[in-house]
Scaffold this motif. Structure first.
Motif, PDB file in Angstrom:
ATOM      1  N   GLU A  22       0.828  -1.206   0.000  1.00  0.00           N
ATOM      2  CA  GLU A  22       0.000   0.000   0.000  1.00  0.00           C
ATOM      3  C   GLU A  22       0.860   1.253   0.000  1.00  0.00           C
ATOM      4  O   GLU A  22       0.518   2.252  -0.638  1.00  0.00           O
ATOM      5  N   MET A  23       1.993   1.215   0.700  1.00  0.00           N
ATOM      6  CA  MET A  23       2.877   2.377   0.708  1.00  0.00           C
ATOM      7  C   MET A  23       3.494   2.607  -0.669  1.00  0.00           C
ATOM      8  O   MET A  23       3.683   3.753  -1.078  1.00  0.00           O
ATOM      9  N   VAL A  24       3.800   1.532  -1.378  1.00  0.00           N
ATOM     10  CA  VAL A  24       4.318   1.682  -2.738  1.00  0.00           C
ATOM     11  C   VAL A  24       3.250   2.277  -3.639  1.00  0.00           C
ATOM     12  O   VAL A  24       3.525   3.144  -4.469  1.00  0.00           O
ATOM     13  N   VAL A  25       2.009   1.830  -3.477  1.00  0.00           N
ATOM     14  CA  VAL A  25       0.921   2.371  -4.280  1.00  0.00           C
ATOM     15  C   VAL A  25       0.720   3.859  -3.986  1.00  0.00           C
ATOM     16  O   VAL A  25       0.460   4.650  -4.880  1.00  0.00           O
ATOM     17  N   LEU A  26       0.875   4.263  -2.730  1.00  0.00           N
ATOM     18  CA  LEU A  26       0.675   5.657  -2.342  1.00  0.00           C
ATOM     19  C   LEU A  26       1.965   6.480  -2.335  1.00  0.00           C
ATOM     20  O   LEU A  26       1.976   7.612  -1.848  1.00  0.00           O
TER      21      LEU A  26
END
Length: 156
Positions: A22-26
């Motif tokens: 999720e951090m990579v996506v955001l």
């Protein structure tokens, strides 16, 4: 080691990996925050610690099963982070650090609710598309365009 201990550790590690995803996506939003705040106001180490606050949220997930307890725990983690930030001598942005820490902790505590949803990653594809355009047009963000392009390949 007992089976339930092993199952808890495996579940926690899977949720930590989900949080990393999720951090990579955001990451485009996270990088904008780092670029806009870090050079002038915040020490870079405080911004790097925030993902570990998310892992803390994953670790305490089983102790806070309902939403109001998650919100309370996130607020407590945010307040403690703000107090620690105040104790380090930088006064100006401690409420912002507290808010960011609370949001990252809440992200970790609610990761189990979002695991397996592909809709979130489609939003990430759209975010990287928009970030590629915005990062190429804004001079302050242009230096990170290579990183966004490289990370965007993984999201596609």
């Amino acid at each position: 080691m007992r089976n339930e201990d092993t199952a808890y550790i495996i579940k926690t590690l899977k949720l930590c990996l989900s949080c990393l995803g999720e951090m990579v996506v955001l990451m485009p939003l996270y990088l904008v925050g780092i670029i806009l705040l870090s050079p002038q106001y915040l020490p870079f180490s405080w911004l790097v610690i925030l993902p570990f606050v998310s892992f803390l949220g994953v670790a305490i997930l089983s102790y806070v099963p309902v939403l109001w307890k998650k919100l309370g725990a996130a607020a407590l983690i945010g307040a403690v982070s703000a107090v620690v930030f105040l104790g380090s001598g930088a006064v100006g942005f401690s409420p912002l650090i507290g808010l960011c820490a609370a949001l990252f902790a809440l992200q970790g505590m609610t990761a189990a609710d979002r695991s397996g949803e592909s809709k979130f990653y489609w939003y990430g594809v759209a975010l990287y598309f928009v970030a590629g355009i915005v990062y190429s047009k804004v001079a302050l963000l242009r230096g990170e365009l290579g990183l966004i392009t490289w990370l965007g390949q993984d999201v596609w």
